[in-house]
Design a protein around this motif. Structure first.
Motif, PDB file in Angstrom:
ATOM      1  N   SER A  89      49.952  51.165  38.694  1.00 35.89           N
ATOM      2  CA  SER A  89      49.413  49.848  39.011  1.00 35.89           C
ATOM      3  C   SER A  89      49.918  48.878  37.945  1.00 35.89           C
ATOM      4  CB  SER A  89      47.885  49.871  38.983  1.00 35.89           C
ATOM      5  OG  SER A  89      47.369  50.708  39.992  1.00 35.89           O
ATOM      6  N   VAL A  90      50.503  47.755  38.396  1.00 38.16           N
ATOM      7  CA  VAL A  90      51.064  46.788  37.445  1.00 38.16           C
ATOM      8  C   VAL A  90      49.918  45.943  36.893  1.00 38.16           C
ATOM      9  CG1 VAL A  90      52.809  45.011  37.063  1.00 38.16           C
ATOM     10  CG2 VAL A  90      53.214  46.805  38.767  1.00 38.16           C
ATOM     11  N   LEU A  91      49.295  46.458  35.850  1.00 36.92           N
ATOM     12  CA  LEU A  91      48.038  45.893  35.357  1.00 36.92           C
ATOM     13  C   LEU A  91      48.207  44.500  34.773  1.00 36.92           C
ATOM     14  CD1 LEU A  91      45.029  46.281  34.835  1.00 36.92           C
ATOM     15  CD2 LEU A  91      45.604  47.469  32.714  1.00 36.92           C
ATOM     16  N   SER A  92      49.384  44.179  34.277  1.00 34.69           N
ATOM     17  CA  SER A  92      49.600  42.849  33.689  1.00 34.69           C
ATOM     18  C   SER A  92      49.300  41.741  34.686  1.00 34.69           C
ATOM     19  CB  SER A  92      51.040  42.714  33.195  1.00 34.69           C
ATOM     20  OG  SER A  92      51.330  43.684  32.220  1.00 34.69           O
ATOM     21  N   THR A  93      49.603  41.975  35.975  1.00 34.71           N
ATOM     22  CA  THR A  93      49.460  40.910  36.957  1.00 34.71           C
ATOM     23  C   THR A  93      48.408  41.216  38.024  1.00 34.71           C
ATOM     24  OG1 THR A  93      51.332  41.833  38.201  1.00 34.71           O
ATOM     25  CG2 THR A  93      51.804  40.073  36.638  1.00 34.71           C
ATOM     26  N   LEU A  94      47.618  42.267  37.805  1.00 36.10           N
ATOM     27  CA  LEU A  94      46.495  42.559  38.692  1.00 36.10           C
ATOM     28  C   LEU A  94      45.197  42.076  38.056  1.00 36.10           C
ATOM     29  CD1 LEU A  94      47.311  46.231  39.743  1.00 36.10           C
ATOM     30  CD2 LEU A  94      47.181  44.279  41.295  1.00 36.10           C
ATOM     31  N   LEU A  99      41.159  45.560  40.847  1.00 32.42           N
ATOM     32  CA  LEU A  99      41.758  46.889  40.720  1.00 32.42           C
ATOM     33  C   LEU A  99      40.684  47.953  40.592  1.00 32.42           C
ATOM     34  CD1 LEU A  99      44.237  48.764  40.285  1.00 32.42           C
ATOM     35  CD2 LEU A  99      44.021  48.264  37.827  1.00 32.42           C
ATOM     36  N   PHE A 100      39.714  47.728  39.715  1.00 34.52           N
ATOM     37  CA  PHE A 100      38.666  48.734  39.522  1.00 34.52           C
ATOM     38  C   PHE A 100      37.864  48.934  40.796  1.00 34.52           C
ATOM     39  CE2 PHE A 100      34.359  50.036  38.663  1.00 34.52           C
ATOM     40  CZ  PHE A 100      34.582  51.232  37.969  1.00 34.52           C
ATOM     41  N   GLU A 101      37.482  47.841  41.446  1.00 38.69           N
ATOM     42  CA  GLU A 101      36.658  47.985  42.652  1.00 38.69           C
ATOM     43  C   GLU A 101      37.419  48.666  43.780  1.00 38.69           C
ATOM     44  OE1 GLU A 101      33.457  44.373  41.963  1.00 38.69           O
ATOM     45  OE2 GLU A 101      35.002  44.117  43.487  1.00 38.69           O
ATOM     46  N   MET A 145      43.771  45.662  30.161  1.00 35.22           N
ATOM     47  CA  MET A 145      43.344  47.036  29.929  1.00 35.22           C
ATOM     48  C   MET A 145      41.973  47.076  29.247  1.00 35.22           C
ATOM     49  SD  MET A 145      43.654  50.305  30.134  1.00 35.22           S
ATOM     50  CE  MET A 145      45.302  50.532  30.790  1.00 35.22           C
ATOM     51  N   ASP A 146      41.758  46.193  28.306  1.00 35.90           N
ATOM     52  CA  ASP A 146      40.462  46.123  27.636  1.00 35.90           C
ATOM     53  C   ASP A 146      39.353  45.866  28.656  1.00 35.90           C
ATOM     54  OD1 ASP A 146      38.598  45.659  25.289  1.00 35.90           O
ATOM     55  OD2 ASP A 146      38.532  43.693  26.243  1.00 35.90           O
ATOM     56  N   LEU A 147      39.581  44.925  29.573  1.00 38.22           N
ATOM     57  CA  LEU A 147      38.575  44.621  30.585  1.00 38.22           C
ATOM     58  C   LEU A 147      38.403  45.797  31.551  1.00 38.22           C
ATOM     59  CD1 LEU A 147      36.576  42.863  32.060  1.00 38.22           C
ATOM     60  CD2 LEU A 147      38.492  41.638  33.123  1.00 38.22           C
ATOM     61  N   LEU A 148      39.505  46.411  31.971  1.00 39.58           N
ATOM     62  CA  LEU A 148      39.419  47.530  32.905  1.00 39.58           C
ATOM     63  C   LEU A 148      38.558  48.662  32.335  1.00 39.58           C
ATOM     64  CD1 LEU A 148      40.363  48.869  35.571  1.00 39.58           C
ATOM     65  CD2 LEU A 148      42.343  49.745  34.294  1.00 39.58           C
ATOM     66  N   LEU A 149      38.728  48.949  31.064  1.00 41.58           N
ATOM     67  CA  LEU A 149      37.939  50.018  30.456  1.00 41.58           C
ATOM     68  C   LEU A 149      36.459  49.636  30.367  1.00 41.58           C
ATOM     69  CD1 LEU A 149      40.362  51.218  27.632  1.00 41.58           C
ATOM     70  CD2 LEU A 149      39.899  52.300  29.841  1.00 41.58           C
ATOM     71  N   GLN A 150      36.177  48.362  30.112  1.00 38.73           N
ATOM     72  CA  GLN A 150      34.775  47.937  30.098  1.00 38.73           C
ATOM     73  C   GLN A 150      34.149  48.039  31.494  1.00 38.73           C
ATOM     74  OE1 GLN A 150      33.373  44.651  27.796  1.00 38.73           O
ATOM     75  NE2 GLN A 150      35.268  44.485  26.600  1.00 38.73           N
ATOM     76  N   LEU A 151      34.918  47.696  32.522  1.00 36.72           N
ATOM     77  CA  LEU A 151      34.430  47.822  33.896  1.00 36.72           C
ATOM     78  C   LEU A 151      34.146  49.279  34.239  1.00 36.72           C
ATOM     79  CD1 LEU A 151      37.104  45.506  35.544  1.00 36.72           C
ATOM     80  CD2 LEU A 151      34.743  44.869  35.043  1.00 36.72           C
ATOM     81  N   GLU A 179      31.691  59.899  37.341  1.00 40.61           N
ATOM     82  CA  GLU A 179      30.983  59.106  36.344  1.00 40.61           C
ATOM     83  C   GLU A 179      31.856  57.970  35.841  1.00 40.61           C
ATOM     84  OE1 GLU A 179      28.805  59.716  31.999  1.00 40.61           O
ATOM     85  OE2 GLU A 179      29.068  61.441  33.326  1.00 40.61           O
ATOM     86  N   GLN A 180      33.144  58.290  35.635  1.00 42.63           N
ATOM     87  CA  GLN A 180      34.143  57.277  35.289  1.00 42.63           C
ATOM     88  C   GLN A 180      35.451  57.635  35.979  1.00 42.63           C
ATOM     89  OE1 GLN A 180      34.181  57.603  30.964  1.00 42.63           O
ATOM     90  NE2 GLN A 180      33.151  55.638  30.796  1.00 42.63           N
ATOM     91  N   LEU A 181      36.228  56.617  36.328  1.00 46.28           N
ATOM     92  CA  LEU A 181      37.555  56.882  36.857  1.00 46.28           C
ATOM     93  C   LEU A 181      38.473  57.348  35.733  1.00 46.28           C
ATOM     94  CD1 LEU A 181      38.175  53.764  39.139  1.00 46.28           C
ATOM     95  CD2 LEU A 181      37.600  56.089  39.886  1.00 46.28           C
ATOM     96  N   PRO A 182      39.245  58.419  35.922  1.00 40.02           N
ATOM     97  CA  PRO A 182      40.282  58.747  34.933  1.00 40.02           C
ATOM     98  C   PRO A 182      41.329  57.632  34.897  1.00 40.02           C
ATOM     99  CG  PRO A 182      39.830  60.619  36.378  1.00 40.02           C
ATOM    100  CD  PRO A 182      39.150  59.427  36.988  1.00 40.02           C
ATOM    101  N   ILE A 183      41.620  57.142  33.690  1.00 45.29           N
ATOM    102  CA  ILE A 183      42.588  56.060  33.532  1.00 45.29           C
ATOM    103  C   ILE A 183      43.695  56.520  32.582  1.00 45.29           C
ATOM    104  CG2 ILE A 183      42.954  53.707  32.662  1.00 45.29           C
ATOM    105  CD1 ILE A 183      40.167  53.007  33.634  1.00 45.29           C
TER     106      ILE A 183
END
Length: 353
Positions: A89-94, A99-101, A145-151, A179-183
């Motif tokens: 997933s191209v996280l820079s522009t997502l 993405l998480f949802e 990435m910081d936000l994705l991990l908090q989500l 419990e958490q998505l593997p990232i």
């Protein structure tokens, strides 16, 4: 139907859904056929007992998939056990919330099989498409990435950054079944990327497409050291290896069959990047030699290469890209069969199934 699985070492396949012309016929499959074949490949991999199936993201007319979550959702309904991941997933522009949802929804659909492999992407067309600047390439990835991990860690999130609107007690729904998505973070070869993955405490997937795999060992060491210094447990710091793969009954057969497609693949990929020269057979022979990272050969040779890299990296996952260069689907099917029946059982046995 399937092989008994090793809980420690996983073997799977992934696709970037490139749509290249067949070098013999010049015919290029359309996006509908390519998507159908990807779903069929996932079904075959699941039935054969492989552990992981990955789908990549591109935003170009010569690639069939711009939304891995949608394709993986279709695959989820056609499979039973195989883990489903983006690659990448191209996280820079997502948007990290979207993405998480999406992947939390995929996790519900698949009964807890979803993962996210985030990367910065090999192409930059998604930046203008979604209103971002390539000047912010690194900063965007780090912030997202910081936000994705908090989500992933919290049902409600309060957060602020530089590139999107802040969140205040925002409810993040749905929650995944796990419990958490593997990232994971995809790393192409830079020390900075390896250190970043370690600091975040997520898995690191190394894209090793050629050359001597020894050159990647320092990246693994940097990753694990950065993770340790950031206070992450060793078991959280998992390494995966991804690579181009073609398997046949003998080494010579594998090289003879794969060379036209592999040369073709690099020709059109490099043309997309503004340059393009044909790979000679001699260059290919060097790339496919026993001590390199290109997984082309007999099942025995593929096993040897995986084990050699295991000695170097101690990784827990190998993902093979088996459908590049305009390969006809029957050859992709054969590779899935040989990977699952000839390679995977030997690896699992040797690594302590």
């Amino acid at each position: 139907m399937g092989q008994e699985k090793n809980s420690n070492f996983e073997i799977g396949i992934y696709t970037l859904a490139d749509m290249g012309p067949d070098p013999f016929t010049g015919h290029t499959v359309n996006a509908k056929q390519r998507v159908n074949e990807i779903i069929k490949a996932a079904q075959l991999a699941d039935e054969a007992g492989l552990d992981v199936f990955g789908v990549g993201e591109h935003h170009r007319l010569d690639y069939a998939v711009s939304s891995p979550a949608v394709i993986l959702a279709a695959i989820a309904r056609e499979t039973q056990q195989i883990k489903l991941t983006s690659t990448t997933s191209v996280l820079s522009t997502l948007d990290p919330v979207r993405l998480f949802e999406d992947f939390a929804t995929l996790d519900l659909l698949s009964n807890g099989r979803a993962e996210i492999l985030a990367g910065r992407g090999a192409f930059i067309e998604s930046f203008p498409l979604f209103g971002y600047s390539t000047n912010d390439y690194d900063e965007l990835f780090t912030e997202h990435m910081d936000l994705l991990l908090q989500l992933n860690n919290n049902k409600t999130v309060t957060w602020s950054g530089n590139f999107r609107s802040p969140l205040k007690d925002a409810e993040i729904a749905p929650r995944p079944l796990q419990e958490q998505l593997p990232i994971w973070i995809g790393v192409g070869g830079t020390p900075e990327s390896a250190v970043r993955a370690g600091k975040f405490g997520v898995g690191m997937a190394l894209a090793i497409l050629g050359g001597d795999p020894n050159r990647f060992k320092p990246l693994v060491e940097l990753y694990r050291q950065a993770g340790k210094e950031a206070g992450h447990l060793p078991e959280a710091l998992q390494v995966a290896v991804t690579g181009h793969t073609y398997i046949a009954e003998t080494s010579q057969q594998a090289k003879n069959e794969f060379y036209p497609y592999y040369s073709n693949y690099w020709y059109y990929v490099n043309r997309q990047r503004g340059f393009g020269t044909k790979m000679t057979r001699n260059e290919f022979e060097q790339m496919a030699s026993p001590n390199t990272a290109l997984f082309v050969g007999s099942p025995e040779q593929i096993v040897e290469k995986i084990l050699r890299q295991y000695e170097l990296f101690g990784h827990r996952r190998f993902l093979a890209q088996v459908d590049i260069g305009g390969l006809p689907f029957e050859k992709v099917e054969k590779n899935i069969e040989l990977l699952s029946t000839e390679v995977a059982p030997r690896i699992r046995k040797i690594l302590g199934n």
